[in-house]
Motif scaffolding. Structure first.
Motif, PDB file in Angstrom:
ATOM      1  N   UNK A 243       0.747  -1.123  -0.016  1.00 30.61           N
ATOM      2  CA  UNK A 243       0.121  -0.014  -0.064  1.00 30.61           C
ATOM      3  C   UNK A 243       0.870   1.413  -0.076  1.00 30.61           C
ATOM      4  N   UNK A 244       0.352   2.338  -0.739  1.00 32.02           N
ATOM      5  CA  UNK A 244       1.057   3.595  -0.463  1.00 32.02           C
ATOM      6  C   UNK A 244       0.901   4.017   0.906  1.00 32.02           C
ATOM      7  N   UNK A 245      -0.347   3.769   1.652  1.00 24.36           N
ATOM      8  CA  UNK A 245      -0.290   4.475   2.991  1.00 24.36           C
ATOM      9  C   UNK A 245      -1.352   3.307   3.750  1.00 24.36           C
ATOM     10  N   UNK A 246      -0.905   2.873   4.712  1.00 18.80           N
ATOM     11  CA  UNK A 246      -1.610   1.858   5.655  1.00 18.80           C
ATOM     12  C   UNK A 246      -2.036   2.472   6.919  1.00 18.80           C
ATOM     13  N   UNK A 247      -3.199   2.603   7.379  1.00 17.32           N
ATOM     14  CA  UNK A 247      -3.582   3.480   8.534  1.00 17.32           C
ATOM     15  C   UNK A 247      -4.263   2.433   9.558  1.00 17.32           C
ATOM     16  N   UNK A 248      -3.891   2.184  10.638  1.00 17.58           N
ATOM     17  CA  UNK A 248      -4.329   1.395  11.754  1.00 17.58           C
ATOM     18  C   UNK A 248      -4.474   1.892  13.056  1.00 17.58           C
ATOM     19  N   UNK A 249      -4.985   3.247  13.031  1.00 17.23           N
ATOM     20  CA  UNK A 249      -5.044   4.062  14.204  1.00 17.23           C
ATOM     21  C   UNK A 249      -4.544   5.272  14.120  1.00 17.23           C
ATOM     22  N   UNK A 250      -4.791   6.177  15.013  1.00 13.88           N
ATOM     23  CA  UNK A 250      -4.426   7.630  14.785  1.00 13.88           C
ATOM     24  C   UNK A 250      -5.238   8.407  13.660  1.00 13.88           C
ATOM     25  N   UNK A 251      -4.539   9.392  13.224  1.00 20.69           N
ATOM     26  CA  UNK A 251      -5.100  10.105  12.046  1.00 20.69           C
ATOM     27  C   UNK A 251      -4.143  10.367  10.946  1.00 20.69           C
ATOM     28  N   UNK A 252      -4.537  10.883   9.800  1.00 13.26           N
ATOM     29  CA  UNK A 252      -3.697  11.016   8.799  1.00 13.26           C
ATOM     30  C   UNK A 252      -4.568  12.285   7.923  1.00 13.26           C
ATOM     31  N   UNK A 253      -3.795  13.296   7.607  1.00 10.93           N
ATOM     32  CA  UNK A 253      -4.372  14.509   7.003  1.00 10.93           C
ATOM     33  C   UNK A 253      -3.305  14.690   5.915  1.00 10.93           C
ATOM     34  N   UNK A 254      -3.775  14.642   4.658  1.00 11.92           N
ATOM     35  CA  UNK A 254      -2.780  14.733   3.498  1.00 11.92           C
ATOM     36  C   UNK A 254      -3.544  15.748   2.553  1.00 11.92           C
ATOM     37  N   UNK A 255      -2.924  16.751   1.839  1.00 15.46           N
ATOM     38  CA  UNK A 255      -3.014  17.709   1.266  1.00 15.46           C
ATOM     39  C   UNK A 255      -2.196  17.463  -0.256  1.00 15.46           C
TER      40      UNK A 255
END
Length: 347
Positions: free
Chosen positions: A117-129
């Motif tokens: 994956x480009x990004x894998x998120x399993x908790x917390x937060x991700x904000x992307x511009x």
């Protein structure tokens, strides 16, 4: 002598650590302290960013500064706060360019390319511009919150995949083809605004497992046949979908197909394929208001006890509706409908 106020400001801002391409990036990251900025020069940096926390890593721009993780390592793993700006992160087979396991991660002008994956998120937060995501999954969200504002995603399996957590996507392109869907949501939620899904493969948006998708100003174009199955621009299986002001075109099978679940369409311009425009099966319920349906096949198909309420829609198909009355399927027509209500004699 530095004034006290200026010294305090410098301390609050932290130090800047410059690293040119080919220099020891791991050593620079080890020296960094919370509040510091690690600034990477143009060129290729062959190293992983490891597990930094409380710092910012910035480059000369995505494509100008490239970080290539060693085989078997992720590009960066975040469990605390982290900011990435102006760089590309690449990871190999079975790895992610970015893993977010906790904390708050902020991206600006970043490209993420990983084998898994480009990004894998399993908790917390991700904000992307202005982010570019690619891999087997452009984004795989398992838990936590992700907000994508501007950019694009490509995935061999799914462009964006949500198996839990909350996803918000604004002014974004999802480009296929993928084997499954441009956006796949199960056991989580996705909110879309001004999103374009192009040539997604067999499905533009796939909702299942109790997932929820809400979209405004969404365009889906070019869902295609795959392995003998006609592609649907939107497919719902025991989930919830609400679309307004959307455009669905070039759908090989159906514009929208639901088996179970709940669908609300308002102001949607849809063009169906060989199987029809809007198809509801398996007890699905639909609220249809102010939509336009064209293309081949029936405009509205109801079977398996499915039910729809239709108000002020336009059916540019022949036939306008096909309803399996014997299954208990019903269409309730309100103001602005110009076709005869099916199954009226069965009431």
């Amino acid at each position: 002598m530095i004034p006290l106020a200026h010294a305090a400001l410098a301390l609050w801002l932290g130090a800047t650590i410059d690293v040119s391409a080919g220099e020891d990036l791991a050593s620079a990251l080890a020296r960094a302290r919370p509040g510091d900025v690690v600034r990477l020069g143009p060129g290729t940096h062959r190293a992983s960013l490891g597990r930094p926390s409380g710092i910012a890593v910035e480059g000369a721009g995505a494509g100008a500064t490239v970080i290539v993780a060693p085989e078997g390592e992720d590009g960066v793993v975040a469990a605390g706060d982290l900011a990435l700006r102006g760089l590309t992160l690449r990871a190999g087979q079975g790895r992610s360019a970015l893993k977010v396991l906790g904390g708050a991660v902020r991206l600006d002008d970043v490209a993420l390319a990983g084998g898994t994956s480009g990004a894998f998120v399993d908790g917390g937060s991700l904000v992307a511009d202005d982010v570019s995501l690619s891999g087997e999954y452009g984004l795989l969200l398992r838990a936590g919150r992700v907000a994508l504002h501007g950019g694009s995603a490509r995935g061999g399996g799914d462009g964006l995949a949500v198996t839990g957590g909350e996803l918000s996507v604004r002014r974004f392109d999802i480009v296929g083809p993928s084997r499954e869907a441009g956006l796949a949501v199960s056991r989580g939620s996705a909110s879309l605004a001004a999103v374009v899904i192009r040539s997604p493969g067999p499905s533009g948006i796939a909702v299942s497992g109790g997932g929820t998708v809400e979209g405004t100003g969404v365009t889906i174009a070019g869902a295609t046949e795959a392995q003998g199955f006609l592609g649907g621009c939107v497919e719902v299986l025991s989930g919830k979908l609400r679309l307004s002001g959307a455009t669905l075109v070039g759908c090989a099978g159906t514009a929208v197909e639901a088996s179970g679940g709940e669908v609300s369409l308002r102001g949607v311009d849809a063009s169906g394929g060989l199987a029809g425009c809007l198809v509801f099966l398996g007890g699905a319920t639909a609220d249809l208001h102010g939509n336009a349906c064209g293309g081949r096949g029936p405009g509205l198909v109801l079977a398996g006890g499915s039910r729809a309420t239709a108000v002020a829609n336009r059916w540019w198909t022949d036939p306008a509706m096909w309803v399996d009355c014997a299954s208990g399927a019903r269409a309730r027509l309100g103001r602005g409908e110009v076709v005869r209500e099916p199954c009226a004699a069965a009431r």
